[in-house]
Design an enzyme around this catalytic site. Sequence first.
Site, PDB file in Angstrom:
ATOM      1  N   ALA A   1      -1.181   5.833   8.069  1.00 41.22           N
ATOM      2  CA  ALA A   1      -2.619   5.852   8.008  1.00 41.22           C
ATOM      3  C   ALA A   1      -3.301   4.464   8.132  1.00 41.22           C
ATOM      4  O   ALA A   1      -4.221   4.700   8.910  1.00 41.22           O
ATOM      5  CB  ALA A   1      -2.813   6.460   6.470  1.00 41.22           C
ATOM      6  N   ASP A   2      -2.608   3.542   7.740  1.00 41.48           N
ATOM      7  CA  ASP A   2      -3.341   2.272   7.912  1.00 41.48           C
ATOM      8  C   ASP A   2      -3.173   1.906   9.511  1.00 41.48           C
ATOM      9  O   ASP A   2      -4.379   1.480  10.335  1.00 41.48           O
ATOM     10  CB  ASP A   2      -2.530   1.171   7.191  1.00 41.48           C
ATOM     11  CG  ASP A   2      -2.405   1.038   5.813  1.00 41.48           C
ATOM     12  OD1 ASP A   2      -3.716   1.753   5.330  1.00 41.48           O
ATOM     13  OD2 ASP A   2      -2.015   0.557   4.983  1.00 41.48           O
TER      14      ASP A   2
ATOM     15  N   SER B   1       2.089   8.907   5.901  1.00 39.55           N
ATOM     16  CA  SER B   1       2.522   7.824   4.910  1.00 39.55           C
ATOM     17  C   SER B   1       1.382   6.836   5.092  1.00 39.55           C
ATOM     18  O   SER B   1       0.482   6.833   6.014  1.00 39.55           O
ATOM     19  CB  SER B   1       3.672   7.266   5.392  1.00 39.55           C
ATOM     20  OG  SER B   1       3.591   6.629   6.879  1.00 39.55           O
ATOM     21  N   LYS B   2       1.270   5.816   3.971  1.00 38.24           N
ATOM     22  CA  LYS B   2       0.390   4.869   3.684  1.00 38.24           C
ATOM     23  C   LYS B   2       0.302   3.954   5.026  1.00 38.24           C
ATOM     24  O   LYS B   2      -0.922   3.669   5.566  1.00 38.24           O
ATOM     25  CB  LYS B   2       0.397   4.177   2.651  1.00 38.24           C
ATOM     26  CG  LYS B   2      -0.275   2.837   2.470  1.00 38.24           C
ATOM     27  CD  LYS B   2      -1.353   2.904   1.261  1.00 38.24           C
ATOM     28  CE  LYS B   2      -2.044   1.630   1.141  1.00 38.24           C
ATOM     29  NZ  LYS B   2      -3.018   1.353   2.097  1.00 38.24           N
ATOM     30  N   ARG B   3       1.509   3.922   5.484  1.00 40.44           N
ATOM     31  CA  ARG B   3       1.628   2.711   6.712  1.00 40.44           C
ATOM     32  C   ARG B   3       1.188   3.486   7.913  1.00 40.44           C
ATOM     33  O   ARG B   3       0.227   2.840   8.632  1.00 40.44           O
ATOM     34  CB  ARG B   3       3.339   2.655   6.851  1.00 40.44           C
ATOM     35  CG  ARG B   3       3.296   1.672   8.146  1.00 40.44           C
ATOM     36  CD  ARG B   3       4.542   0.838   7.665  1.00 40.44           C
ATOM     37  NE  ARG B   3       4.857   0.159   8.910  1.00 40.44           N
ATOM     38  CZ  ARG B   3       6.220  -0.306   9.003  1.00 40.44           C
ATOM     39  NH1 ARG B   3       7.279   0.375   8.085  1.00 40.44           N
ATOM     40  NH2 ARG B   3       6.510  -0.943  10.294  1.00 40.44           N
TER      41      ARG B   3
END
Length: 497
Positions: A270-271, A266-268
Amino acid sequence: MASTHDDQPVRVRFAPSPTGLLHIGGLRTALYNYLFARKHEGTFVLRIEDTDQARYVEGAEDDIRDALAWTDLEVDEGPDVGGAFGPYRQSERADTYRKYADQLVEQGDAYYAFDTEEELEAMREEYGTEHAAAKYDASTRHKMRNSISLSDDEVQQLLDDGAEYVIRLKVPSERSIRFDDEIRGTVSFEAAGVDDQVLIKSDGLPTYHLANVVDDHLMEISHVIRGEEWLSSTPKHILMYDAFGWEPPRMAHLPLIMSPKGGKLSKRDADDLGIPVFVNEYEDAGYEPDALVNFLAFLGWNPGTEQEVFSLDELCDAFSLERVGSSGTQFDIDKLNWYNEQYIRQRSVEQLVEEARPLLRDAGIEASDERIAEVVSLMQDRITKVRDLATEARYFFEDPDSYEEKGVKKRWKDDSAILLGAYADAIEEMDDFTTDNLNSSLREIADHHDAGAGRIIHPARLAVSGRTYGPGVFGLLHAVGQEACVRRMRKAIDVLG
Ligand code: GLU
């Protein structure tokens, strides 16, 4: 032209929706389509799926174009290059979709639906269960306002009055929908779980599903290669192919890209993990495009051999859908860094100088190409990204302002000042400043003082670079330059005593 199945030429498409910056997963999809096309001497089509006006993002199409250009994935047909099956932007094909939707309505495979948002909301609640909202399907459509439940006159009246409506696919109540996926084998879905998909929205534009099927057919796409997230849409598409009496393309759904923490990346996540999500972020982070491509090729595929480093041409030769896995594939940023290192090692010094020059200048380092080249050849094997030169190799261009504390403790001995002082004097006197002379002179001094060479090598490195590690010491000294070596050694003696 080569072909794989039924003598149909291979035509594949990358069909992104311009709804934001291109994701790394999107680039992988583009790459696999590209590789498949090249492998089979087929055609790689770029189709922009921009019928969802609400999600359209200005500049997103440029971003897609930039990403493909940066990674050298050349498009054979598309909005920019044209082709016999254009236009390649769906917003320019609206009339075509409408015609096919009307055909389905006439055949009885689709129908008009006049329900308002409130009516839909009420239906989902009223007929749903505690756990799931009701679907608009064979079990509910009779209770709604559409051209199945209403009389022909009522429908005509509504249409004449200009009532808002959508066109929905009439999904059969009972039917197994099966298709062969090139990666997953036979996949089957029950029609009972499928919604009466909206094909034409109230704004008159098609949904993704209708436009996608119509275009894949009209553009003679032989293989649909796309992410696993589209697998659940495929039964709807198969129903449409059937209704139109068209042979569907071969399907291949690529494995999900998983987070190292487990689950879909998820983007989260990944961040949190410092994994860039968008393709342009990889460029900004200093990755080499060919390294990224090589890495992405292995994110779901493998050649079945030990070889890991492949040029794009080699990938085109080696690629096959048979060797794409069906289970999720974990994103490993260390592996990407490893690839980047391999590609930097393969580059010529001249190429790296070209890349390094602006980066060094931005970091406030001005040096001649000749000097940069010397530093590059010493550091090529020691950096992950070219931009690391601006940090890891800064000391070649600037005197160190501190010395690694641990290194000083370990390497700076009582006799260091005397030995290094003698070496600095010898360097100052040197007529011919070469690595050979740097080497022989150091050994002479060490012999003279009855000390091992390391007694000068380590302090010299510390004095000149401030560090205890780096490239071979004579190469280092040479690249730093005669005057700077002497100056730095004397300064270290001053500071460290
Ligand atoms: N427009 C869809 C997307 O954004 C395309 C999916 C497909 O390839 O069918 O990914």
